[in-house]
Write a protein that holds these residues in place. Structure first.
Motif, PDB file in Angstrom:
ATOM      1  N   ALA A   1       0.840  -1.198   0.000  1.00 19.38           N
ATOM      2  CA  ALA A   1       0.000   0.000   0.000  1.00 19.38           C
ATOM      3  C   ALA A   1       0.872   1.245   0.000  1.00 19.38           C
ATOM      4  O   ALA A   1       0.589   2.222  -0.707  1.00 19.38           O
ATOM      5  CB  ALA A   1      -0.926  -0.001   1.219  1.00 19.38           C
ATOM      6  N   GLY A   2       1.944   1.213   0.792  1.00 19.13           N
ATOM      7  CA  GLY A   2       2.875   2.339   0.818  1.00 19.13           C
ATOM      8  C   GLY A   2       3.546   2.548  -0.521  1.00 19.13           C
ATOM      9  O   GLY A   2       3.705   3.685  -0.988  1.00 19.13           O
ATOM     10  N   LEU A   3       3.948   1.452  -1.171  1.00 21.45           N
ATOM     11  CA  LEU A   3       4.594   1.551  -2.476  1.00 21.45           C
ATOM     12  C   LEU A   3       3.634   2.110  -3.519  1.00 21.45           C
ATOM     13  O   LEU A   3       4.001   2.981  -4.327  1.00 21.45           O
ATOM     14  CB  LEU A   3       5.097   0.175  -2.922  1.00 21.45           C
ATOM     15  CG  LEU A   3       5.703   0.091  -4.325  1.00 21.45           C
ATOM     16  CD1 LEU A   3       6.897   1.023  -4.451  1.00 21.45           C
ATOM     17  CD2 LEU A   3       6.101  -1.350  -4.663  1.00 21.45           C
ATOM     18  N   ALA A   4       2.378   1.633  -3.516  1.00 19.81           N
ATOM     19  CA  ALA A   4       1.388   2.124  -4.475  1.00 19.81           C
ATOM     20  C   ALA A   4       1.108   3.610  -4.258  1.00 19.81           C
ATOM     21  O   ALA A   4       0.998   4.384  -5.226  1.00 19.81           O
ATOM     22  CB  ALA A   4       0.095   1.319  -4.352  1.00 19.81           C
ATOM     23  N   LEU A   5       1.001   4.020  -2.999  1.00 17.61           N
ATOM     24  CA  LEU A   5       0.746   5.424  -2.692  1.00 17.61           C
ATOM     25  C   LEU A   5       1.928   6.285  -3.116  1.00 17.61           C
ATOM     26  O   LEU A   5       1.756   7.355  -3.715  1.00 17.61           O
ATOM     27  CB  LEU A   5       0.477   5.587  -1.198  1.00 17.61           C
ATOM     28  CG  LEU A   5       0.160   6.999  -0.695  1.00 17.61           C
ATOM     29  CD1 LEU A   5      -1.053   7.567  -1.427  1.00 17.61           C
ATOM     30  CD2 LEU A   5      -0.082   6.994   0.808  1.00 17.61           C
ATOM     31  N   TRP A   6       3.151   5.830  -2.805  1.00 23.73           N
ATOM     32  CA  TRP A   6       4.361   6.560  -3.203  1.00 23.73           C
ATOM     33  C   TRP A   6       4.404   6.741  -4.717  1.00 23.73           C
ATOM     34  O   TRP A   6       4.664   7.848  -5.218  1.00 23.73           O
ATOM     35  CB  TRP A   6       5.585   5.790  -2.719  1.00 23.73           C
ATOM     36  CG  TRP A   6       6.874   6.246  -3.329  1.00 23.73           C
ATOM     37  CD1 TRP A   6       7.618   7.320  -2.954  1.00 23.73           C
ATOM     38  CD2 TRP A   6       7.567   5.633  -4.431  1.00 23.73           C
ATOM     39  NE1 TRP A   6       8.737   7.417  -3.759  1.00 23.73           N
ATOM     40  CE2 TRP A   6       8.718   6.405  -4.664  1.00 23.73           C
ATOM     41  CE3 TRP A   6       7.308   4.505  -5.222  1.00 23.73           C
ATOM     42  CZ2 TRP A   6       9.634   6.081  -5.671  1.00 23.73           C
ATOM     43  CZ3 TRP A   6       8.205   4.188  -6.230  1.00 23.73           C
ATOM     44  CH2 TRP A   6       9.347   4.973  -6.441  1.00 23.73           C
ATOM     45  N   ALA A   7       4.160   5.674  -5.460  1.00 24.70           N
ATOM     46  CA  ALA A   7       4.232   5.748  -6.917  1.00 24.70           C
ATOM     47  C   ALA A   7       3.129   6.645  -7.479  1.00 24.70           C
ATOM     48  O   ALA A   7       3.382   7.473  -8.362  1.00 24.70           O
ATOM     49  CB  ALA A   7       4.135   4.341  -7.517  1.00 24.70           C
ATOM     50  N   GLY A   8       1.919   6.483  -6.972  1.00 28.92           N
ATOM     51  CA  GLY A   8       0.817   7.298  -7.465  1.00 28.92           C
ATOM     52  C   GLY A   8       1.030   8.777  -7.216  1.00 28.92           C
ATOM     53  O   GLY A   8       0.761   9.619  -8.086  1.00 28.92           O
ATOM     54  N   LEU A   9       1.540   9.118  -6.045  1.00 31.06           N
ATOM     55  CA  LEU A   9       1.800  10.516  -5.720  1.00 31.06           C
ATOM     56  C   LEU A   9       2.846  11.125  -6.642  1.00 31.06           C
ATOM     57  O   LEU A   9       2.728  12.278  -7.071  1.00 31.06           O
ATOM     58  CB  LEU A   9       2.274  10.630  -4.270  1.00 31.06           C
ATOM     59  CG  LEU A   9       1.230  10.409  -3.183  1.00 31.06           C
ATOM     60  CD1 LEU A   9       1.907  10.214  -1.833  1.00 31.06           C
ATOM     61  CD2 LEU A   9       0.271  11.591  -3.126  1.00 31.06           C
TER      62      LEU A   9
END
Length: 222
Positions: free
Chosen positions: A124-132
């Motif tokens: 979830a952290g990786l997806a949020l980091w990438a999306g941001l």
């Protein structure tokens, strides 16, 4: 750097990140250097490959898809603080349903902590980091980079679910999910001190990212 070089680095990144999903390779390396040694070595390798991948995207041919806007940076700052807190609250905690959990034998599904919110908090952290990071990086190379990484993190949840379900057995996996889903969405922590230290660690990690970003990535963020 040419597009060929960028694709080569991307391929190497995914090749190294497929190791945890291959039990035979992972178990062989863990037997050779120990479980702690494997975790440390893989963490260093992952960070190094991610840094190399981001560096290569910044040197690929520039094809702008959208221009950066002033509000993009503020949105990334706020979202990255949340990402750092998610990771700080999850790393080193028991989580038998995902990868990277520590002391999984003592996991209490009735008091799952952040696992109640995110079954796979690291992903979830990786997806949020990438999306941001899509917001202020509107050139083709970075859009490809962060879109694929976000997709990789989202797809990884289903892959890990299938592997964990196979390893634990249907009955145990379904039972754990059921008990976790009935726990309070946000519950009283077992240790307020531990919670405070983890939140502090997340804030310190966020500050460190702000400071180190121009030196490691080459782009100032403040």
């Amino acid at each position: 750097m040419s597009w060929t070089g960028f694709v080569f680095v991307f391929t190497a990144f995914f090749a190294t990140h497929s190791v945890p999903l291959r039990p035979n390779i992972k178990s062989g390396l863990a037997a050779l250097i120990g479980a702690r040694g494997f975790s440390l070595a893989y963490s260093v390798l992952s960070l190094g490959m991610l840094t190399l991948l981001i560096w290569s995207a910044g040197r690929a041919p520039h094809v702008e898809l959208w221009p950066p806007m002033p509000w993009h940076r503020h949105a990334v700052h706020l979202g990255m603080l949340g990402t750092c807190l998610i990771l700080a609250l999850s790393v080193g905690r028991p989580n038998p349903l995902s990868f990277g959990g520590a002391r999984n034998a003592v996991f209490d599904p009735a008091h799952p902590g952040i696992v109640r919110i995110f079954r796979h908090p690291v992903l979830a952290g990786l997806a949020l980091w990438a999306g941001l990071h899509l917001l202020p990086n509107g050139d083709l190379a970075h859009v490809l980079l962060f879109s694929i990484l976000a997709g990789f993190a989202i797809a990884g949840r289903a892959l890990i679910d299938r592997r964990k379900r196979r390893e634990m057995g249907d009955a145990r996996w379904i039972e754990l999910k059921s008990v976790i889903s009935k726990a309070p969405f946000i519950s009283k922590p077992r240790s307020w001190m531990s919670l405070a230290l983890r939140i502090m660690a997340g804030i310190v990690a966020f500050a460190a990212l702000l400071f180190l970003h121009p030196f490691v990535i080459g782009v100032p963020v403040v």
